[in-house]
Every structure is written in structure tokens, then in C-alpha cells.
Design a protein around this motif. Structure first.
Motif, PDB file in Angstrom:
ATOM      1  N   LEU A  76     -42.708  77.210 -17.751  1.00  0.00           N
ATOM      2  CA  LEU A  76     -43.309  78.539 -17.660  1.00  0.00           C
ATOM      3  C   LEU A  76     -43.789  79.935 -18.841  1.00  0.00           C
ATOM      4  CD1 LEU A  76     -44.549  79.551 -14.460  1.00  0.00           C
ATOM      5  CD2 LEU A  76     -43.430  77.361 -15.089  1.00  0.00           C
ATOM      6  N   THR A  77     -44.951  80.291 -18.423  1.00  0.00           N
ATOM      7  CA  THR A  77     -45.267  81.835 -19.395  1.00  0.00           C
ATOM      8  C   THR A  77     -45.492  82.036 -18.336  1.00  0.00           C
ATOM      9  OG1 THR A  77     -45.339  80.337 -20.838  1.00  0.00           O
ATOM     10  CG2 THR A  77     -46.802  82.613 -21.068  1.00  0.00           C
ATOM     11  N   GLY A  78     -44.574  83.919 -18.100  1.00  0.00           N
ATOM     12  CA  GLY A  78     -44.676  84.279 -16.652  1.00  0.00           C
ATOM     13  C   GLY A  78     -45.760  86.101 -18.148  1.00  0.00           C
ATOM     14  N   VAL A  79     -46.755  86.499 -17.055  1.00  0.00           N
ATOM     15  CA  VAL A  79     -47.409  87.719 -17.829  1.00  0.00           C
ATOM     16  C   VAL A  79     -47.214  89.103 -16.605  1.00  0.00           C
ATOM     17  CG1 VAL A  79     -49.783  88.365 -19.064  1.00  0.00           C
ATOM     18  CG2 VAL A  79     -48.334  86.020 -18.939  1.00  0.00           C
ATOM     19  N   ASP A  80     -47.457  90.041 -17.404  1.00  0.00           N
ATOM     20  CA  ASP A  80     -47.725  90.992 -16.772  1.00  0.00           C
ATOM     21  C   ASP A  80     -47.842  92.676 -17.217  1.00  0.00           C
ATOM     22  OD1 ASP A  80     -47.384  91.598 -13.591  1.00  0.00           O
ATOM     23  OD2 ASP A  80     -46.124  93.227 -14.913  1.00  0.00           O
ATOM     24  N   PHE A  81     -48.242  93.696 -17.259  1.00  0.00           N
ATOM     25  CA  PHE A  81     -48.555  94.321 -17.875  1.00  0.00           C
ATOM     26  C   PHE A  81     -46.937  95.455 -17.552  1.00  0.00           C
ATOM     27  CE2 PHE A  81     -50.353  97.547 -14.735  1.00  0.00           C
ATOM     28  CZ  PHE A  81     -50.059  97.484 -13.469  1.00  0.00           C
ATOM     29  N   SER A  82     -45.781  95.140 -16.587  1.00  0.00           N
ATOM     30  CA  SER A  82     -45.128  96.591 -16.388  1.00  0.00           C
ATOM     31  C   SER A  82     -43.393  95.527 -16.960  1.00  0.00           C
ATOM     32  CB  SER A  82     -44.974  95.993 -15.070  1.00  0.00           C
ATOM     33  OG  SER A  82     -43.164  96.761 -14.421  1.00  0.00           O
ATOM     34  N   PRO A  83     -43.460  96.418 -18.395  1.00  0.00           N
ATOM     35  CA  PRO A  83     -42.476  96.400 -18.910  1.00  0.00           C
ATOM     36  C   PRO A  83     -40.932  96.035 -18.082  1.00  0.00           C
ATOM     37  CG  PRO A  83     -42.494  98.295 -19.537  1.00  0.00           C
ATOM     38  CD  PRO A  83     -43.817  98.270 -19.043  1.00  0.00           C
ATOM     39  N   ALA A  84     -40.731  97.121 -16.782  1.00  0.00           N
ATOM     40  CA  ALA A  84     -39.910  97.163 -16.552  1.00  0.00           C
ATOM     41  C   ALA A  84     -39.439  95.936 -14.874  1.00  0.00           C
ATOM     42  CB  ALA A  84     -39.786  98.087 -15.072  1.00  0.00           C
ATOM     43  N   ALA A  85     -40.823  95.546 -15.266  1.00  0.00           N
ATOM     44  CA  ALA A  85     -40.965  94.174 -13.927  1.00  0.00           C
ATOM     45  C   ALA A  85     -40.616  92.739 -14.858  1.00  0.00           C
ATOM     46  CB  ALA A  85     -41.909  94.141 -14.032  1.00  0.00           C
ATOM     47  N   LEU A  86     -40.942  93.003 -15.946  1.00  0.00           N
ATOM     48  CA  LEU A  86     -40.668  91.995 -16.654  1.00  0.00           C
ATOM     49  C   LEU A  86     -39.140  91.677 -17.564  1.00  0.00           C
ATOM     50  CD1 LEU A  86     -43.722  91.666 -19.647  1.00  0.00           C
ATOM     51  CD2 LEU A  86     -43.108  89.834 -17.562  1.00  0.00           C
ATOM     52  N   ALA A  87     -38.467  92.913 -17.665  1.00  0.00           N
ATOM     53  CA  ALA A  87     -36.945  93.367 -17.818  1.00  0.00           C
ATOM     54  C   ALA A  87     -36.062  92.203 -16.378  1.00  0.00           C
ATOM     55  CB  ALA A  87     -36.845  94.220 -18.319  1.00  0.00           C
ATOM     56  N   SER A  88     -36.887  92.606 -15.880  1.00  0.00           N
ATOM     57  CA  SER A  88     -35.791  92.225 -14.109  1.00  0.00           C
ATOM     58  C   SER A  88     -36.366  90.740 -14.076  1.00  0.00           C
ATOM     59  CB  SER A  88     -36.398  92.572 -12.842  1.00  0.00           C
ATOM     60  OG  SER A  88     -35.839  92.206 -11.975  1.00  0.00           O
ATOM     61  N   ALA A  89     -37.767  90.501 -14.444  1.00  0.00           N
ATOM     62  CA  ALA A  89     -38.182  88.519 -14.336  1.00  0.00           C
ATOM     63  C   ALA A  89     -36.822  88.385 -14.820  1.00  0.00           C
ATOM     64  CB  ALA A  89     -39.379  88.455 -14.047  1.00  0.00           C
ATOM     65  N   ALA A  90     -36.804  88.304 -16.284  1.00  0.00           N
ATOM     66  CA  ALA A  90     -35.964  87.851 -17.660  1.00  0.00           C
ATOM     67  C   ALA A  90     -34.678  87.628 -17.211  1.00  0.00           C
ATOM     68  CB  ALA A  90     -36.618  88.620 -19.000  1.00  0.00           C
ATOM     69  N   GLY A  91     -34.389  88.220 -16.916  1.00  0.00           N
ATOM     70  CA  GLY A  91     -32.946  88.996 -15.912  1.00  0.00           C
ATOM     71  C   GLY A  91     -32.164  88.295 -14.530  1.00  0.00           C
TER      72      GLY A  91
END
Length: 282
Positions: free
Chosen positions: A89-104
């Protein structure tokens, strides 16, 4: 909650929306059943409903060993659910806060997911590689001004033979007055070049309020969505319309008991709530 029609530059609209979505992250972390993902067999409600429609179009009927790009992935609950099907999977989003949550979340679950922060309308330039599947679902393209540019990103990310899947809120639904006691249209179905500017401190899931209350959305009729994909060179394989929705659009909606919402019985067959499109790249 208030709404006006305005002309707005895309960069300003995107940055305004991003601030709002950054604010939503802590509320959605508490509302998206994240804890249930600690069970390796659990899949998000969205992915649970999407997989039976998507997988018949895959070479072996499974996501296993396929490269999948999830556009507008938000906090990653659907992304990690797809990864649990054996995909890369590669997840793409424009929100750094959302991606930090997703990565965690992915780290806690022991899943290896690549995360890319970018405007989805620039996804092809920002993401490395190409993909067997490009996936997006749900509540996504109303945030985008230019569907031709969006469809070009989808086509550019797909390998020959690749599959694009989208399930989203139906544009006929978005034209309805969500506060009315009956089915009444209130908003534009067809675009006129302006955005809908909303001012709302709430969000569709979770408790609390956001500091950045302003957002911009664009109506996209079903014909525009389909034609954008066709003009990008994709081949339409399936178009479905659904009677349930994974969030409560209106207080009149009833809980179906499986994570979805629907109109009362008297209205259930009157207005579609979602559409699903499967398309492929030759």
C-alpha cells in the motif's frame, strides 16, 4: 452552519480545507473504530463493503501481492485494512496531521505502508512507481475543483491493465437539504464554476469542534465524474448506485446495524446515497 457560493483560487481553497482536515484528526481518531483494528481479522466498514465489488476485477480475485495506491487516505483505517489483504500500500493525503496518525497506526499494527503527502491533483508527480489498483472511498472528490486533472492523476498512476475503484456519496444526495423533514433539494446538482463555502465547527464523526471552520466543496454530477474518467483514457467497467451510506448525512437516517445509514423505509428507494465505479486502463 452556513453556506455561500464563491469564486475561489484552488491553492487558497486547498490550504483552507487542509487546515480544517488537520483539525479533524483527533476527533476522527476517536470515532473511526481504530481500536478494533488491533484484531488482525478486522477490516474497516468501508473496506468490508468495497472488497466484494473490487476483487472480481482483479487478476486472481484478490489484492494479495498487488501494488495499491489509496488516494485521499486520511488517517489510514481503510489503507491498513487493504494492506491486511496482502497488498503493498501507498497512502496519499494532503494533511500532514492525518498522515502522521496513519503512519502511527500502521506501525502499531506491524504493517509496512508508504505514505505520501501531496495535493491529490499532483499525485502522479509526487508518488513513485505505478500501481495495479488505485482506490478512493468515500467522501472524497467533492473537495476537488478539477475532475479532469484528478482523472489524469488516476490514469497516470495505473499500470496497463490496472483497476480504478471509487465509491463516494451520490451527487443527487449532496443536492438534498440534510435538515429537512422530507426529501427536498436545496443545493446545486450541476456546477457553475463556483465553490460552496461552508462555515461549520463540527464534523461528520466524533465529538468536539474544529478551530478552522471554513471549507470549500464543489458539486460534481455523475455525468461529469464518468466523462472525466473516460476522457482520461480509462474504460468504464461497472457503475452501481447504493441505498446505504457509511455516515449519517441527515438526522432522518436510520442505523442499519452494520455501520451504515439509510433513509426510512418510505424513502429508501427514492434517492441513491452512493455510486460505485470500476474502471480499467488498457
Amino acid at each position: 452552519m452556513s453556506m455561500d457560493h464563491v469564486s475561489v483560487d484552488w491553492d487558497r481553497a486547498r490550504d483552507t480545507n487542509r487546515a480544517n482536515w488537520d483539525d479533524r484528526v483527533p476527533m476522527h481518531e476517536g470515532a473511526y473504530a481504530v481500536d478494533e483494528l488491533s484484531d488482525p481479522a478486522h477490516r474497516s466498514d468501508v473496506v468490508r463493503d468495497d472488497l466484494p465489488v473490487l476483487t472480481p476485477w482483479l487478476p486472481d480475485g484478490t489484492l494479495a501481492d498487488l501494488d495499491v495506491c489509496h488516494l485521499q487516505c486520511h488517517i489510514g483505517t481503510d489503507t491498513v485494512s487493504l494492506a491486511r489483504e496482502g497488498a503493498r500500500l501507498t497512502g496519499v493525503d494532503f494533511s500532514p496531521a492525518a498522515l502522521a496518525s496513519a503512519a502511527g497506526l500502521a506501525t502499531r499494527l506491524g504493517l509496512d505502508v508508504t505514505w505520501v503527502e501531496t495535493d491529490v491533483l499532483d499525485a502522479r508527480a509526487a508518488v513513485t512507481g505505478d500501481f495495479d489498483v488505485v482506490y478512493t472511498s468515500i467522501g472524497t472528490i467533492c473537495w476537488l475543483a478539477d475532475l479532469d486533472r484528478w482523472a489524469a492523476q488516476v490514469a497516470g498512476l495505473l499500470r496497463p491493465g490496472g483497476v480504478f475503484f471509487i465509491r463516494d456519496g451520490h451527487p443527487a444526495l449532496y443536492a438534498l437539504d440534510e435538515t429537512a423533514d422530507e426529501l427536498v433539494t436545496r443545493y446545486r446538482y450541476f456546477p457553475d464554476g463556483t465553490a460552496q463555502q461552508w462555515d461549520d465547527a463540527g464534523t461528520y464523526a466524533g465529538d468536539g469542534t474544529v478551530a478552522n471552520t471554513r471549507t470549500f466543496e464543489w458539486p460534481h454530477p455523475l455525468s461529469e465524474i464518468v466523462n472525466a474518467l473516460l476522457d482520461a483514457g480509462l474504460r468504464l467497467r461497472r457503475l452501481d448506485e447504493g441505498r446505504t451510506l457509511p455516515w449519517r448525512f441527515s438526522p432522518r437516517m436510520e442505523d442499519t446495524g452494520d455501520g451504515s445509514w439509510a433513509w426510512p423505509d418510505a424513502d429508501r428507494d427514492r434517492v441513491p446515497l452512493t455510486y460505485t465505479i470500476v474502471a480499467t486502463r488498457d
